[in-house]
Design a protein around this motif. Structure first.
Motif, PDB file in Angstrom:
ATOM      1  N   GLY A 270       0.789  -1.221   0.000  1.00 39.11           N
ATOM      2  CA  GLY A 270       0.000   0.000   0.000  1.00 39.11           C
ATOM      3  C   GLY A 270       0.822   1.273   0.000  1.00 39.11           C
ATOM      4  O   GLY A 270       0.253   2.378   0.040  1.00 39.11           O
ATOM      5  N   TYR A 271       2.126   1.152  -0.038  1.00 42.99           N
ATOM      6  CA  TYR A 271       3.024   2.303  -0.058  1.00 42.99           C
ATOM      7  C   TYR A 271       3.809   2.327  -1.366  1.00 42.99           C
ATOM      8  O   TYR A 271       3.924   1.317  -2.073  1.00 42.99           O
ATOM      9  CB  TYR A 271       4.029   2.239   1.096  1.00 42.99           C
ATOM     10  N   SER A 272       4.382   3.480  -1.672  1.00 44.01           N
ATOM     11  CA  SER A 272       5.366   3.594  -2.741  1.00 44.01           C
ATOM     12  C   SER A 272       6.670   4.046  -2.095  1.00 44.01           C
ATOM     13  O   SER A 272       6.726   5.122  -1.479  1.00 44.01           O
ATOM     14  CB  SER A 272       4.918   4.616  -3.792  1.00 44.01           C
ATOM     15  N   VAL A 273       7.706   3.216  -2.217  1.00 42.38           N
ATOM     16  CA  VAL A 273       9.002   3.503  -1.590  1.00 42.38           C
ATOM     17  C   VAL A 273       9.947   4.027  -2.662  1.00 42.38           C
ATOM     18  O   VAL A 273      10.137   3.385  -3.698  1.00 42.38           O
ATOM     19  CB  VAL A 273       9.588   2.247  -0.927  1.00 42.38           C
ATOM     20  N   ALA A 274      10.531   5.204  -2.412  1.00 44.96           N
ATOM     21  CA  ALA A 274      11.385   5.871  -3.402  1.00 44.96           C
ATOM     22  C   ALA A 274      12.838   5.856  -2.959  1.00 44.96           C
ATOM     23  O   ALA A 274      13.142   6.129  -1.790  1.00 44.96           O
ATOM     24  CB  ALA A 274      10.928   7.311  -3.617  1.00 44.96           C
ATOM     25  N   LYS A 275      13.717   5.566  -3.906  1.00 46.34           N
ATOM     26  CA  LYS A 275      15.160   5.577  -3.676  1.00 46.34           C
ATOM     27  C   LYS A 275      15.850   6.270  -4.852  1.00 46.34           C
ATOM     28  O   LYS A 275      15.242   6.556  -5.880  1.00 46.34           O
ATOM     29  CB  LYS A 275      15.696   4.141  -3.545  1.00 46.34           C
ATOM     30  N   THR A 276      17.148   6.540  -4.698  1.00 49.47           N
ATOM     31  CA  THR A 276      17.924   7.085  -5.810  1.00 49.47           C
ATOM     32  C   THR A 276      18.030   6.034  -6.911  1.00 49.47           C
ATOM     33  O   THR A 276      17.662   4.873  -6.735  1.00 49.47           O
ATOM     34  CB  THR A 276      19.343   7.462  -5.368  1.00 49.47           C
ATOM     35  N   GLY A 277      18.577   6.449  -8.053  1.00 49.09           N
ATOM     36  CA  GLY A 277      18.750   5.529  -9.161  1.00 49.09           C
ATOM     37  C   GLY A 277      19.857   4.515  -8.916  1.00 49.09           C
ATOM     38  O   GLY A 277      20.476   4.467  -7.850  1.00 49.09           O
ATOM     39  N   PHE A 278      20.129   3.717  -9.946  1.00 47.74           N
ATOM     40  CA  PHE A 278      21.087   2.618  -9.814  1.00 47.74           C
ATOM     41  C   PHE A 278      22.535   3.082  -9.821  1.00 47.74           C
ATOM     42  O   PHE A 278      23.444   2.267  -9.792  1.00 47.74           O
ATOM     43  CB  PHE A 278      20.853   1.586 -10.924  1.00 47.74           C
ATOM     44  N   TRP A 279      22.781   4.409  -9.833  1.00 47.45           N
ATOM     45  CA  TRP A 279      24.133   4.930  -9.582  1.00 47.45           C
ATOM     46  C   TRP A 279      24.442   4.877  -8.091  1.00 47.45           C
ATOM     47  O   TRP A 279      25.597   5.063  -7.689  1.00 47.45           O
ATOM     48  CB  TRP A 279      24.281   6.355 -10.098  1.00 47.45           C
ATOM     49  N   GLY A 280      23.445   4.611  -7.267  1.00 48.03           N
ATOM     50  CA  GLY A 280      23.620   4.409  -5.829  1.00 48.03           C
ATOM     51  C   GLY A 280      23.138   3.026  -5.451  1.00 48.03           C
ATOM     52  O   GLY A 280      22.599   2.289  -6.274  1.00 48.03           O
ATOM     53  N   GLN A 281      23.300   2.680  -4.183  1.00 44.65           N
ATOM     54  CA  GLN A 281      22.887   1.349  -3.752  1.00 44.65           C
ATOM     55  C   GLN A 281      21.419   1.303  -3.332  1.00 44.65           C
ATOM     56  O   GLN A 281      20.901   0.243  -3.004  1.00 44.65           O
ATOM     57  CB  GLN A 281      23.764   0.852  -2.606  1.00 44.65           C
TER      58      GLN A 281
END
Length: 596
Positions: A270-281
């Protein structure tokens, strides 16, 4: 009720959580003056340069994830500087190297943090440059009581400073000794640097954005770039054991600008989890959550049980193996496949009832993974991993704290939210540039000196950073920002935190305070790039029966002090009620939340 070291703070005006109380309170002061979350975060970022100089600095970097009240969709601010134009594999090979040193000018990427903070202020802040820089200038010029870990860090590298890094000795060994805990410490050169940025802005006229742009030019093409260019030409000792000149030039700074880009996201519970792109881990966290779902076992979500810890650690190992094979700037990353449900089920099938000691990257879309020679079985080992100048200062495998990166989260009454993880350019990374009052960073060490890999060194590429801020949305609105220092452990400590809070229903402070764990059964991102197959580091507060069961699973359990792993920060906002909350990690007695 679960015991917590502190209450979860709640209010409706604004909340800040950071890794140092002075940064948290300075940011809160900006909110009280009418600034928004982004003004406050910029203030905290520059204060952290001053009060946590062993953990981050202006010569380092900062990735962040932001959501604005006007446009709540998450956006990534990339303040990760790239490899300079002269940083080629051939250059390092010509020096007889097969790994990039973990310290010294040769390991420096283009500094990205300051330009990123100024870009954030320009695009989403409301206050003037001099207002947000005032606290940092005050602490650098008039002084602040230094935390003990700064002096401890200086003591650890004292002989290096005295024998080789004379400019660092001038700043950090005044009177021939490291600074004492609580000692009033000033950095006049950095205060002058910040004042000159403010003066450059004022000279551009009354327009706020014009002032910020003028300060960015003073940094990227003006006096800062000129000082860095001059200083980089002088050879200094690095962790290879020999002196080398740096590669960052004024032209590299002039060519650089922080950027805005889309995040990588995962729809989850039920959530959307956001992270940096694949240039980071960062996508490691998303892949781990996806694999845990594919296990189709509610017990896998419980970090308080042996079965839950085992499942989470094994999922993390698989995700980190994929990081090693597939993640990198400029690489052809099979992003969609790596986060697909089909691939998650394929990876989840590898998790059994025994702890894996292998590095097992997958084959998304049937592609063949490529691993660096250094992490293949039988590879030669390098320098002493306890060398205090090398790697990202973090929590060692035995739980001994060498320092950390920094983190700051802010949410305001309008619904603006940010998660930022500043790092790099710490005082032990490289010699201090005397005209500026800070050193460059050492992020190039994350590249491989081997052609054809996802994270092979190339000019203009961003190092595959471990810095990993997180933002969570529900129904299109930001509800949580969190993060932690800790290098390769950042996402490992965030996974159980998110499971405890979002799935288990624990409060922020309960989820932060709960016993932490991580695996070192993965290739380290920092020189000398070591891996300890099967080793699981656990705070000794975990129940004895859980520890025994983990050993029965085949984990080599290594006990750490009960309050030693992680430095999580977090803020939340309930879009339905407007209630804000914050929690901060008690470990290290340094991080604090504040708000009302």
């Amino acid at each position: 009720m679960t015991f917590t070291t502190r209450p979860t703070l709640q209010g409706t005006f604004g909340m800040v959580s950071s890794t140092h109380w002075l940064a948290s309170q300075a940011a809160m002061g900006i909110l009280e003056r009418g600034g928004n979350a982004f003004d406050a975060a910029v203030t905290a970022g520059f204060v952290l340069h001053v009060v946590e100089p062993h953990l981050n600095g202006p010569g380092g970097e900062v990735p962040a994830i932001v959501a604005t009240a006007q446009d709540p969709a998450p956006k990534v601010l990339c303040g990760q500087g790239p490899a300079p134009a002269g940083a080629t594999i051939a250059h390092f090979r010509s020096l007889g190297m097969d790994l990039i040193p973990g310290s010294g000018p040769l390991a420096a990427a283009v500094p990205g943090a300051v330009d990123a903070w100024l870009l954030l202020l320009r695009d989403h802040g409301t206050l003037s440059l001099d207002e947000v820089l005032e606290p940092a200038i005050g602490y650098a010029a008039a002084g602040h009581p230094l935390i003990g870990r700064v002096g401890d860090t200086v003591a650890a590298v004292r002989s290096l400073f005295e024998e080789h890094w004379y400019t660092s000795a001038q700043l950090w060994l005044r009177g021939g000794r490291p600074p004492a805990a609580g000692e009033m410490f000033t950095n006049p050169a950095y205060a002058r640097t910040l004042r000159r940025l403010v003066e450059a802005g004022r000279a551009a006229g009354a327009d706020r954005e014009a002032q910020i742009e003028a300060a960015r030019r003073a940094w990227g093409t003006g006096f800062v770039a000129e000082a860095i260019d001059r200083f980089s030409r002088e050879p200094f000792q690095d962790s290879s054991g020999s002196p080398h000149a740096g590669l960052v030039t004024g032209a590299d700074l002039a060519a650089y600008s922080a950027t805005w880009e889309a995040p990588v996201t995962l729809d989850w519970h039920g959530y959307s989890v956001a992270k940096t792109g694949f240039w980071g881990q960062g996508p490691v966290l998303l892949e781990t959550l996806s694999v845990l779902d594919a296990l189709d076992d509610p017990g896998a979500y419980d970090p308080a049980t042996a079965a839950g810890v085992h499942a989470q650690v094994e999922a993390l190992k698989l995700a980190f193996a994929d990081r090693e094979a597939w993640y990198g700037d400029g690489a052809d990353v099979p992003a969609k496949a790596l986060l697909s449900r089909e691939y998650a089920r394929e990876r989840a099938a590898l998790i059994g009832d025994r702890a894996s000691r292998e590095l097992r990257p997958g084959r998304p879309d049937g592609a063949e993974p490529h691993l660096p020679a250094h992490v293949r079985p039988g590879a030669a080992r390098h320098a002493d991993p306890t060398d205090p100048t090398t790697g990202e200062p973090t929590v060692q495998a035995d739980g001994v704290t060498r320092g950390d990166t920094c983190h700051v989260d802010v949410v305001d009454r309008w619904g603006n939210m940010i998660s930022a993880t500043p790092s790099g350019g710490w005082l032990q990374s490289s010699p201090t540039i005397p005209d500026l009052g800070f050193p460059l960073g050492s992020r190039l060490q994350m590249f491989w000196l081997e052609e054809g890999l996802a994270s092979s060194l190339a000019p203009g590429r961003r190092p595959r950073t471990t810095l990993s801020p997180t933002m969570v949305h529900r129904d299109g609105q930001p509800v949580l920002a969190c993060g932690t220092p800790g290098g390769d452990q950042q996402d490992q400590w965030q996974v159980p935190f998110l499971l405890r809070h979002l799935v288990g229903g624990q409060s922020l402070q309960e989820a932060i305070d709960a016993p932490a764990f991580h695996t070192v059964s993965l290739p380290g991102s920092f020189y000398p790039r070591e891996m300890e197959p099967g080793v699981l580091v656990v705070e000794d507060r975990l129940d004895e029966d859980v520890l025994a069961a983990l050993r029965a699973y085949g984990h080599e359990v290594r006990l750490s002090d009960g309050w030693s792993l992680g430095r999580l920060c977090a803020v939340t906002r309930d879009p339905d009620t407007g209630v804000l909350a914050a929690g901060a990690n008690p470990r290290g007695m340094q991080g604090y939340a504040c708000g009302r």
